[in-house]
Scaffold this active site. Structure first.
Site, PDB file in Angstrom:
ATOM      1  N   HIS A  75       0.835  -1.212   0.000  1.00  6.65           N
ATOM      2  CA  HIS A  75       0.000   0.000   0.000  1.00  6.65           C
ATOM      3  C   HIS A  75       0.868   1.261   0.000  1.00  6.65           C
ATOM      4  CE1 HIS A  75      -3.385  -2.507   2.084  1.00  6.65           C
ATOM      5  NE2 HIS A  75      -3.105  -2.931   0.865  1.00  6.65           N
ATOM      6  N   HIS A 232      -9.127  -1.989  -5.230  1.00  8.85           N
ATOM      7  CA  HIS A 232      -8.031  -2.282  -4.309  1.00  8.85           C
ATOM      8  C   HIS A 232      -7.018  -3.227  -4.946  1.00  8.85           C
ATOM      9  CE1 HIS A 232      -5.895  -2.472  -0.534  1.00  8.85           C
ATOM     10  NE2 HIS A 232      -5.723  -3.763  -0.796  1.00  8.85           N
ATOM     11  N   ASP A 236      -3.000  -2.615  -5.169  1.00 15.08           N
ATOM     12  CA  ASP A 236      -1.952  -3.586  -4.846  1.00 15.08           C
ATOM     13  C   ASP A 236      -0.989  -3.776  -6.016  1.00 15.08           C
ATOM     14  OD1 ASP A 236      -2.773  -4.125  -2.258  1.00 15.08           O
ATOM     15  OD2 ASP A 236      -3.892  -5.927  -2.777  1.00 15.08           O
ATOM     16  N   HIS A 259      -0.548 -10.957  -5.273  1.00 10.81           N
ATOM     17  CA  HIS A 259       0.832 -10.548  -5.007  1.00 10.81           C
ATOM     18  C   HIS A 259       1.805 -11.559  -5.617  1.00 10.81           C
ATOM     19  CE1 HIS A 259      -0.570  -7.418  -2.404  1.00 10.81           C
ATOM     20  NE2 HIS A 259      -1.107  -8.254  -1.544  1.00 10.81           N
TER      21      HIS A 259
END
Length: 294
Positions: A75, A232, A236, A259
């Protein structure tokens, strides 16, 4: 166009998502060609934000080595990337970056307070020269050549509140602040209970995440955007891709990315120098790019 750092140091305090304890964070200026450096003040060790230092991507992006690690960096990196900051030092007194409200907007506010300063060195960007894709079990993340970076993300959850969502974000600093930075991380109540049984997510709450049970959102204020979940995921991705070490001139497309896939994508790009070129921003190219961060 010149490299940037922040004008002055700025401090903040927030809760760590996993340990649930207060963490002090300081953002400090750095000189040209330094990159993004994380410093564990309690251990006296530094880690540069680059793909080779990523050691875990299960629940967050984690960098480190045998001396220690720093978790949940995405973030903050997203905000730094969104503001076009090339060189900065992040000082922490614990092994996590504070989760703040679960989005990047608190870090945008810190960067606004710190201000931006130009350095006496030309800005560099990574220009993608051909498509690069990684995929796993029907999920994928891909970059393709582009001079006007866009993020096209699709998520699909077998949950009545989320379902399938798509969002296309055309990158600029102002659009990042308005469309992406306030989108919070999210999780399912059943997973939170499981994580806490493992002494994880101890700092997680309705103050720093959107929490969903079997059929509704538990946060009394509801969502900040109708499609906050997919926004969101873009937040990321912007943070994860900043580990490349320079802004990425490319379109990013993903279905159910993570991720892990973002990290594998950075490694795939760097695995072959035919995939990319590091370019100094000059002339018309620099003038057009500078508008993105006006």
């Amino acid at each position: 166009m010149k490299q940037t750092t922040i004008k002055s140091a700025v401090e903040g305090v927030g809760i760590g998502l996993h340990k649930g304890e207060p963490i002090k964070i300081t953002l400090e200026p750095l000189g040209a060609n330094s990159g993004i450096i994380f410093y564990r003040k309690d251990l006296g060790v530094s880690f540069k934000a680059e793909p080779k230092n990523v050691i875990n991507t299960q629940m967050a992006t984690v960098i480190g080595g045998k001396e220690g690690y720093i978790s949940t960096i995405e973030h903050l990196l997203s905000a730094i990337n969104g503001y076009g900051i090339d060189n900065i030092r992040i000082v922490l007194d614990a092994n996590e970056v504070p989760v703040m409200d679960g989005s990047a907007i608190s870090y945008c506010m810190m960067l606004d307070e710190a201000g931006t300063a130009e350095l006496d060195a030309d800005k560099k960007v990574i220009v993608i020269k051909r498509p690069v894709e990684v995929n796993k079990n029907g999920k994928f993340a891909r970059v393709t050549p582009s001079n006007n970076p866009k993020f096209d993300f699709t998520i699909k959850f077998a949950h009545p509140i989320i379902g399938e969502q798509n969002y296309v974000f055309e990158f600029s600093k102002q659009a990042y602040i308005e469309e992406i930075a306030r989108a919070r991380t999210f999780g399912f109540l059943k997973d939170v209970q499981m994580l806490r049984a493992q002494n994880l997510a101890l700092g997680g709450s309705l103050d720093n995440a959107v929490v969903i049970d079997d059929n509704k959102i538990l946060n009394p204020e509801g969502l900040r955007f109708e499609n906050e979940f997919v926004r969101h995921k873009i937040l990321d991705a912007i943070g994860d891709l900043s580990l490349m070490g320079a802004p990425l001139m490319a379109d990013y497309t993903s279905f159910a990315g993570s991720h892990e896939l973002n990290h594998e994508l950075t490694l795939a790009i760097l695995s072959d120098d035919k995939n990319y070129e590091i370019v100094t921003l000059k002339g018309d190219f620099a003038r057009e790019y500078q508008k993105v961060f006006a």
